[in-house]
Scaffold this motif. Structure first.
Motif, PDB file in Angstrom:
ATOM      1  N   VAL A 101       1.011  -1.199   0.085  1.00 24.43           N
ATOM      2  CA  VAL A 101       0.091  -0.007   0.084  1.00 24.43           C
ATOM      3  C   VAL A 101       0.632   1.243   0.028  1.00 24.43           C
ATOM      4  O   VAL A 101       1.787   1.352   0.676  1.00 24.43           O
ATOM      5  CB  VAL A 101      -0.855   0.061   1.271  1.00 24.43           C
ATOM      6  N   GLY A 102       0.412   2.207  -0.717  1.00 24.52           N
ATOM      7  CA  GLY A 102       1.265   3.399  -0.842  1.00 24.52           C
ATOM      8  C   GLY A 102       2.621   3.562  -1.616  1.00 24.52           C
ATOM      9  O   GLY A 102       3.067   4.564  -1.383  1.00 24.52           O
ATOM     10  N   VAL A 103       2.788   2.694  -2.381  1.00 20.92           N
ATOM     11  CA  VAL A 103       4.153   2.809  -3.200  1.00 20.92           C
ATOM     12  C   VAL A 103       4.005   3.464  -4.708  1.00 20.92           C
ATOM     13  O   VAL A 103       5.108   3.628  -5.127  1.00 20.92           O
ATOM     14  CB  VAL A 103       4.584   1.412  -3.441  1.00 20.92           C
ATOM     15  N   GLY A 104       2.705   3.825  -4.781  1.00 23.29           N
ATOM     16  CA  GLY A 104       2.749   4.754  -6.200  1.00 23.29           C
ATOM     17  C   GLY A 104       2.016   4.088  -7.197  1.00 23.29           C
ATOM     18  O   GLY A 104       2.130   4.443  -8.192  1.00 23.29           O
ATOM     19  N   LYS A 105       1.487   3.006  -7.170  1.00 26.00           N
ATOM     20  CA  LYS A 105       0.763   2.039  -8.313  1.00 26.00           C
ATOM     21  C   LYS A 105      -0.288   2.943  -8.802  1.00 26.00           C
ATOM     22  O   LYS A 105      -0.344   3.145 -10.011  1.00 26.00           O
ATOM     23  CB  LYS A 105       0.127   0.629  -7.691  1.00 26.00           C
ATOM     24  N   THR A 106      -1.170   3.431  -8.017  1.00 25.34           N
ATOM     25  CA  THR A 106      -2.050   4.342  -8.821  1.00 25.34           C
ATOM     26  C   THR A 106      -1.690   5.679  -9.435  1.00 25.34           C
ATOM     27  O   THR A 106      -2.019   6.024 -10.365  1.00 25.34           O
ATOM     28  CB  THR A 106      -3.176   4.805  -7.649  1.00 25.34           C
ATOM     29  N   THR A 107      -0.666   6.431  -8.860  1.00 26.80           N
ATOM     30  CA  THR A 107      -0.029   7.751  -9.401  1.00 26.80           C
ATOM     31  C   THR A 107       0.564   7.209 -10.825  1.00 26.80           C
ATOM     32  O   THR A 107       0.405   8.031 -11.635  1.00 26.80           O
ATOM     33  CB  THR A 107       0.961   7.979  -8.471  1.00 26.80           C
ATOM     34  N   ILE A 108       1.201   5.992 -10.805  1.00 28.96           N
ATOM     35  CA  ILE A 108       2.019   5.669 -11.953  1.00 28.96           C
ATOM     36  C   ILE A 108       0.852   5.358 -13.041  1.00 28.96           C
ATOM     37  O   ILE A 108       0.925   5.685 -14.288  1.00 28.96           O
ATOM     38  CB  ILE A 108       2.989   4.483 -11.793  1.00 28.96           C
ATOM     39  N   ALA A 109      -0.388   4.744 -12.718  1.00 30.28           N
ATOM     40  CA  ALA A 109      -1.120   4.610 -13.660  1.00 30.28           C
ATOM     41  C   ALA A 109      -1.971   5.605 -14.321  1.00 30.28           C
ATOM     42  O   ALA A 109      -2.142   5.741 -15.259  1.00 30.28           O
ATOM     43  CB  ALA A 109      -2.304   3.752 -13.187  1.00 30.28           C
ATOM     44  N   HIS A 110      -2.157   6.538 -13.348  1.00 30.13           N
ATOM     45  CA  HIS A 110      -2.775   7.868 -13.912  1.00 30.13           C
ATOM     46  C   HIS A 110      -1.682   8.647 -14.591  1.00 30.13           C
ATOM     47  O   HIS A 110      -2.252   9.322 -15.635  1.00 30.13           O
ATOM     48  CB  HIS A 110      -3.175   8.775 -12.722  1.00 30.13           C
ATOM     49  N   SER A 111      -0.573   8.694 -14.227  1.00 30.92           N
ATOM     50  CA  SER A 111       0.396   9.512 -15.117  1.00 30.92           C
ATOM     51  C   SER A 111       0.662   8.815 -16.468  1.00 30.92           C
ATOM     52  O   SER A 111       0.740   9.509 -17.452  1.00 30.92           O
ATOM     53  CB  SER A 111       1.862   9.553 -14.430  1.00 30.92           C
ATOM     54  N   ILE A 112       0.418   7.669 -16.658  1.00 30.16           N
ATOM     55  CA  ILE A 112       0.763   6.908 -17.947  1.00 30.16           C
ATOM     56  C   ILE A 112      -0.720   7.160 -18.828  1.00 30.16           C
ATOM     57  O   ILE A 112      -0.394   7.581 -19.927  1.00 30.16           O
ATOM     58  CB  ILE A 112       0.779   5.462 -17.732  1.00 30.16           C
ATOM     59  N   ALA A 113      -1.820   7.191 -18.310  1.00 30.53           N
ATOM     60  CA  ALA A 113      -3.085   7.492 -19.063  1.00 30.53           C
ATOM     61  C   ALA A 113      -3.038   8.911 -19.550  1.00 30.53           C
ATOM     62  O   ALA A 113      -3.297   9.332 -20.642  1.00 30.53           O
ATOM     63  CB  ALA A 113      -4.046   7.179 -18.107  1.00 30.53           C
ATOM     64  N   ASN A 114      -2.751   9.951 -18.565  1.00 30.61           N
ATOM     65  CA  ASN A 114      -2.496  11.283 -18.728  1.00 30.61           C
ATOM     66  C   ASN A 114      -1.487  11.522 -19.960  1.00 30.61           C
ATOM     67  O   ASN A 114      -1.676  12.633 -20.858  1.00 30.61           O
ATOM     68  CB  ASN A 114      -2.247  12.210 -17.435  1.00 30.61           C
ATOM     69  N   TYR A 115      -0.513  10.813 -19.845  1.00 32.45           N
ATOM     70  CA  TYR A 115       0.603  11.297 -20.802  1.00 32.45           C
ATOM     71  C   TYR A 115       0.032  10.951 -22.206  1.00 32.45           C
ATOM     72  O   TYR A 115       0.553  11.663 -23.102  1.00 32.45           O
ATOM     73  CB  TYR A 115       1.797  10.533 -20.442  1.00 32.45           C
ATOM     74  N   PHE A 116      -0.473   9.613 -22.344  1.00 32.60           N
ATOM     75  CA  PHE A 116      -1.060   9.302 -23.720  1.00 32.60           C
ATOM     76  C   PHE A 116      -2.456  10.011 -24.131  1.00 32.60           C
ATOM     77  O   PHE A 116      -3.114   9.519 -25.108  1.00 32.60           O
ATOM     78  CB  PHE A 116      -0.926   7.713 -23.620  1.00 32.60           C
ATOM     79  N   SER A 117      -2.810  10.939 -23.247  1.00 30.45           N
ATOM     80  CA  SER A 117      -4.130  11.647 -23.565  1.00 30.45           C
ATOM     81  C   SER A 117      -5.330  10.402 -23.492  1.00 30.45           C
ATOM     82  O   SER A 117      -6.185  10.751 -24.486  1.00 30.45           O
ATOM     83  CB  SER A 117      -3.939  12.457 -24.706  1.00 30.45           C
ATOM     84  N   GLN A 118      -5.352   9.849 -22.675  1.00 29.08           N
ATOM     85  CA  GLN A 118      -6.281   8.768 -22.508  1.00 29.08           C
ATOM     86  C   GLN A 118      -7.271   8.593 -21.416  1.00 29.08           C
ATOM     87  O   GLN A 118      -6.607   9.065 -20.196  1.00 29.08           O
ATOM     88  CB  GLN A 118      -5.714   7.147 -22.650  1.00 29.08           C
ATOM     89  N   ASN A 119      -8.386   8.333 -21.297  1.00 29.25           N
ATOM     90  CA  ASN A 119      -9.298   8.453 -20.304  1.00 29.25           C
ATOM     91  C   ASN A 119      -8.889   7.066 -19.592  1.00 29.25           C
ATOM     92  O   ASN A 119      -8.493   5.902 -20.086  1.00 29.25           O
ATOM     93  CB  ASN A 119     -10.861   8.278 -20.667  1.00 29.25           C
ATOM     94  N   LEU A 120      -9.101   7.175 -18.216  1.00 27.12           N
ATOM     95  CA  LEU A 120      -8.924   6.201 -17.369  1.00 27.12           C
ATOM     96  C   LEU A 120     -10.250   5.787 -16.477  1.00 27.12           C
ATOM     97  O   LEU A 120     -10.563   6.413 -15.847  1.00 27.12           O
ATOM     98  CB  LEU A 120      -7.847   6.172 -16.204  1.00 27.12           C
ATOM     99  N   GLU A 121     -10.639   4.599 -16.894  1.00 26.74           N
ATOM    100  CA  GLU A 121     -11.759   4.212 -16.014  1.00 26.74           C
ATOM    101  C   GLU A 121     -11.360   3.285 -14.781  1.00 26.74           C
ATOM    102  O   GLU A 121     -10.528   2.195 -15.068  1.00 26.74           O
ATOM    103  CB  GLU A 121     -12.454   3.168 -16.918  1.00 26.74           C
ATOM    104  N   ARG A 122     -11.613   3.785 -13.631  1.00 24.07           N
ATOM    105  CA  ARG A 122     -11.083   3.121 -12.341  1.00 24.07           C
ATOM    106  C   ARG A 122     -12.236   2.106 -11.822  1.00 24.07           C
ATOM    107  O   ARG A 122     -13.291   2.608 -11.510  1.00 24.07           O
ATOM    108  CB  ARG A 122     -10.526   4.272 -11.409  1.00 24.07           C
ATOM    109  N   VAL A 123     -11.565   1.053 -11.275  1.00 20.83           N
ATOM    110  CA  VAL A 123     -12.275   0.243 -10.478  1.00 20.83           C
ATOM    111  C   VAL A 123     -11.624  -0.188  -9.207  1.00 20.83           C
ATOM    112  O   VAL A 123     -10.433  -0.434  -9.333  1.00 20.83           O
ATOM    113  CB  VAL A 123     -12.826  -1.175 -11.195  1.00 20.83           C
ATOM    114  N   ASP A 124     -12.234  -0.011  -8.013  1.00 21.31           N
ATOM    115  CA  ASP A 124     -11.776  -0.333  -6.744  1.00 21.31           C
ATOM    116  C   ASP A 124     -12.104  -1.624  -6.247  1.00 21.31           C
ATOM    117  O   ASP A 124     -13.319  -1.733  -5.991  1.00 21.31           O
ATOM    118  CB  ASP A 124     -11.841   0.723  -5.681  1.00 21.31           C
ATOM    119  N   GLY A 125     -11.426  -2.748  -6.356  1.00 22.33           N
ATOM    120  CA  GLY A 125     -11.985  -4.050  -6.231  1.00 22.33           C
ATOM    121  C   GLY A 125     -12.389  -4.500  -4.719  1.00 22.33           C
ATOM    122  O   GLY A 125     -11.551  -3.999  -3.637  1.00 22.33           O
ATOM    123  N   ASP A 126     -13.199  -5.129  -4.556  1.00 21.20           N
ATOM    124  CA  ASP A 126     -13.556  -5.899  -3.312  1.00 21.20           C
ATOM    125  C   ASP A 126     -14.367  -6.919  -3.740  1.00 21.20           C
ATOM    126  O   ASP A 126     -14.625  -7.322  -4.465  1.00 21.20           O
ATOM    127  CB  ASP A 126     -14.423  -4.775  -2.418  1.00 21.20           C
TER     128      ASP A 126
END
Length: 296
Positions: free
Chosen positions: A53-78
């Motif tokens: 938890v907290g190592v930056g997985k979500t931040t990296i995913a968002h940065s990749i999507a933003n850099y390539f100008s793609q929308n990101l559909e987020r799902v939080d699993g449970d």
């Protein structure tokens, strides 16, 4: 010339892209992980980011999507996230009026990402039930899924799954099937160095007091190796600790203990069989760090 310099993205080398990502999204370090993510994205491989938890997985995913100008559909699993929520469902009143067609269908994040050529970010994938996980197999293999009464849905160019998961030893996780793991390219994210974590705290908390940053990071890192704790704190603990202590009297140890407990108590877990409260364990860690740094 390095391999990274031989590959270009929009006319930029991977090294230049990494610097841009770090600058635009306040990413500290992670050069190798970003390089692997970019290589996977360019190779059109679905990515599985594994780390605490907290190592930056979500931040990296968002940065990749933003850099390539793609929308990101987020799902939080449970454990209650069903296959129907992931794919979509028909709205009964609309079915009565319109029948079974796209007007009456409420797209789930998987269908939306496929139809729009977006990135589907599955946070905590291994908390989803196995049945929900298995819905991804055909989409990952063939770039399509079949929706009853609607037919075949093909993924547009750019569709990609980036999944994040905690280590499998975490409580309440569901092991990924071999079939699903086989379809991902895997990247492991470890905790960052102490120097990098200090820089992260300065950026996120907007605090430039080296003494505060050093103590809060040291306490957080110490919690990860403390015998009485099953799970230590992520860097979020240090960020919260540094932010809170700014509004208390930093000249007395009690303020540090109180701020540290506020910031870290919800981010650590006491080891099974330890007959001590989390406040007692954290107090011991904080006082030890303060004494070692000759703070008072």
């Amino acid at each position: 010339m390095s391999e990274a310099e031989l590959i270009t993205v929009n006319g930029k080398t991977l090294d230049e892209v990494i610097l841009e990502l770090q600058d635009h999204y306040s990413l500290v370090g992670r050069e190798n992980e970003l390089k692997m993510c970019l290589a996977g994205k360019l190779a059109e491989k679905h990515l599985l980011l594994e780390g605490d938890v907290g190592v930056g997985k979500t931040t990296i995913a968002h940065s990749i999507a933003n850099y390539f100008s793609q929308n990101l559909e987020r799902v939080d699993g449970d454990d209650r996230y069903s296959a129907a929520r992931l794919v979509g469902h028909f709205d009964p009143p609309m079915v009565v009026q319109k029948g079974y067609n796209w007007e009456s269908f409420v797209s789930g994040p998987l269908v939306s990402a496929m139809r729009n050529g977006s990135i589907l970010f599955l946070n905590e994938l291994n908390r989803m039930p196995e049945g929900t996980q298995n819905v991804l197999l055909v989409a990952m293999d063939e770039g399509m899924i079949m929706v009853p009464k609607l037919g075949r849905i093909d993924a547009k160019d750019g569709f990609l799954i980036i999944a994040a998961m905690n280590p499998q030893e975490f409580v309440a996780t569901t092991p990924l099937s071999e079939a699903l793991k086989d379809r991902f390219a895997w990247i492991r994210l470890e905790y960052q160095t102490e120097e990098e974590e200090r820089e992260i705290v300065k950026i996120r908390s907007k605090i430039d007091d080296d003494q505060v940053v050093n103590v809060t990071v040291a306490v957080t890192r110490r919690s990860r190796d403390w015998n009485d704790l099953r799970r230590g704190s992520s860097i979020r603990g240090a960020i919260d600790f540094a932010s809170i202590i700014q509004y208390l009297d930093k000249t007395v140890p009690e303020s540090w203990v109180e701020a540290g407990i506020m910031a870290l108590a919800t981010k650590v877990e006491v080891e099974d069989g330890v007959d001590r409260r989390v406040e007692e364990v954290l107090t011991e860690i904080i006082n030890q760090v303060l004494s070692e740094q000759d703070f008072f």
